[in-house]
Motif scaffolding. Sequence first.
Motif, mmCIF file in Angstrom:
data_model
loop_
_atom_site.group_PDB
_atom_site.id
_atom_site.type_symbol
_atom_site.label_atom_id
_atom_site.label_comp_id
_atom_site.label_asym_id
_atom_site.label_seq_id
_atom_site.Cartn_x
_atom_site.Cartn_y
_atom_site.Cartn_z
ATOM 1 N N SER A 1 16.569 -16.391 52.045
ATOM 2 C CA SER A 1 16.128 -15.997 50.707
ATOM 3 C C SER A 1 16.792 -14.682 50.343
ATOM 4 O O SER A 1 16.895 -13.781 51.180
ATOM 5 C CB SER A 1 14.604 -15.830 50.648
ATOM 6 N N ILE A 2 17.229 -14.572 49.109
ATOM 7 C CA ILE A 2 17.804 -13.309 48.624
ATOM 8 C C ILE A 2 16.686 -12.282 48.532
ATOM 9 O O ILE A 2 15.606 -12.577 47.990
ATOM 10 C CB ILE A 2 18.472 -13.509 47.257
ATOM 11 N N PRO A 3 16.876 -11.062 49.055
ATOM 12 C CA PRO A 3 15.824 -10.044 49.011
ATOM 13 C C PRO A 3 15.325 -9.791 47.590
ATOM 14 O O PRO A 3 16.120 -9.588 46.669
ATOM 15 C CB PRO A 3 16.527 -8.799 49.576
ATOM 16 N N GLY A 4 14.016 -9.841 47.405
ATOM 17 C CA GLY A 4 13.410 -9.582 46.104
ATOM 18 C C GLY A 4 13.417 -10.761 45.159
ATOM 19 O O GLY A 4 12.856 -10.670 44.058
ATOM 20 N N SER B 1 28.400 -5.034 51.390
ATOM 21 C CA SER B 1 27.920 -4.436 52.624
ATOM 22 C C SER B 1 26.600 -5.035 53.107
ATOM 23 O O SER B 1 26.143 -4.717 54.199
ATOM 24 C CB SER B 1 27.739 -2.923 52.443
ATOM 25 N N LEU B 2 25.965 -5.878 52.302
ATOM 26 C CA LEU B 2 24.675 -6.428 52.679
ATOM 27 C C LEU B 2 24.815 -7.517 53.737
ATOM 28 O O LEU B 2 25.790 -8.271 53.748
ATOM 29 C CB LEU B 2 23.962 -7.007 51.459
ATOM 30 N N ARG B 3 23.846 -7.607 54.626
ATOM 31 C CA ARG B 3 23.753 -8.700 55.578
ATOM 32 C C ARG B 3 22.429 -9.421 55.325
ATOM 33 O O ARG B 3 21.398 -8.789 55.099
ATOM 34 C CB ARG B 3 23.795 -8.202 57.025
ATOM 35 N N LEU B 4 22.484 -10.746 55.334
ATOM 36 C CA LEU B 4 21.290 -11.534 55.080
ATOM 37 C C LEU B 4 20.924 -12.315 56.337
ATOM 38 O O LEU B 4 21.759 -13.053 56.873
ATOM 39 C CB LEU B 4 21.523 -12.507 53.925
ATOM 40 N N LEU C 1 26.448 -11.028 52.564
ATOM 41 C CA LEU C 1 25.898 -11.403 51.269
ATOM 42 C C LEU C 1 26.577 -10.646 50.147
ATOM 43 O O LEU C 1 26.694 -9.421 50.202
ATOM 44 C CB LEU C 1 24.391 -11.126 51.235
ATOM 45 N N ILE C 2 27.023 -11.367 49.123
ATOM 46 C CA ILE C 2 27.618 -10.770 47.925
ATOM 47 C C ILE C 2 26.848 -11.281 46.724
ATOM 48 O O ILE C 2 26.656 -12.495 46.556
ATOM 49 C CB ILE C 2 29.109 -11.115 47.794
ATOM 50 N N LEU C 3 26.391 -10.367 45.889
ATOM 51 C CA LEU C 3 25.679 -10.705 44.657
ATOM 52 C C LEU C 3 26.596 -10.446 43.476
ATOM 53 O O LEU C 3 27.379 -9.492 43.492
ATOM 54 C CB LEU C 3 24.416 -9.857 44.518
#
Length: 346
Positions: A310-313, A27-30, A42-44
């Motif tokens: 950049s990936i958050p965090g 569900s993330l958007r980058l 974005l998928i982690l």
Amino acid sequence: MVQRILLSLLACVIAVTAQPLTSSYASLRLPLDGVGSHSARLILFDGPGATQTYPSSINDGGTITGYYADADGGHGFLRYLGGLFVTFDAPGSQNIYPSSINSAGAVAGNYSDTSQHGFLRSADGSWITFNVPGTFPSSSENPIVINDSGAIAGPYFDGSSMHGFVRSLDGSLITIDAPGSTYTYATGINAGGVVTGIYDDASFNAHGFLRGRDGAWISFNVPGNNFGLFPPTLSINNIGAVVGSYFEGDTQGFLRHLGGSLTTIDVAGATGTQPASINSNGAVVGAYQDSSSVYHGFLRIASGVVYTFSIPGAIGTFAVGINDRGVIAGSYLDATYASHGFLLIL
């Protein structure tokens, strides 16, 4: 032939884990920073019980291969676009480094038991191992690559110098050395069987090369003829365009077009730019370093426009591959310096 049959039988009894990936966050958007307002899904992800996860390659179906470490050591993996995660180990291996996957889902890399071996893992899970007339260099930093025809290329060390090799689908293996070279380092192969890499001449000047399937060689230079202390991985697409990096004051990327012209890839404000992969549409991904020595990912589309992300965090973001559909794979470091996988769907 006996070895191949035995390996296939062994592969049948090796534990392979297949499970939906519970650590994916679809569900993330980058945001992609650049011209206009753009973002990507974005998928982690991580390997099961992983302390470190390192994606290395992505195919056109969106399947990612790489390796991860857990309490038992290192393992290979396949992460499918839909979230299925499959782990694998070579028979008797202590460590394994899958470094390339083709469109059919065949994976190439190397592994170690009491010595080092190359491997080909077919999409059906069957194994073939092969050896070179020497040893593979530091496995995680030196890829063995496979094209859609099943040909495999890479570097090896014979005790005094580096050489390239090409293994054909029929199992035959040849050494390749650039004419007049003292060192040949093969890092990429495309669907047409064209191999790219770096070689040193008798005066220890470094050059890039292309070797055609017919054995014809083309040499090319980068500004300053300096590929840096640690040779970069040169990547080639199916059109014949090559990307890599060179050192001239700092690390800069380059794109060598099919006709031979060279374009510098230098992210604005970066102290170092390192392209990692180019797809058939001419899109390039990689990593760049900012003035605070933090790494971020970048995407350069065929028109030359560059987007950064950049990936958050994360304290470091590294894009390692992009397929022809524009799906990007990579890794990032969290605040504890643990590595995790990600993919971006544009």
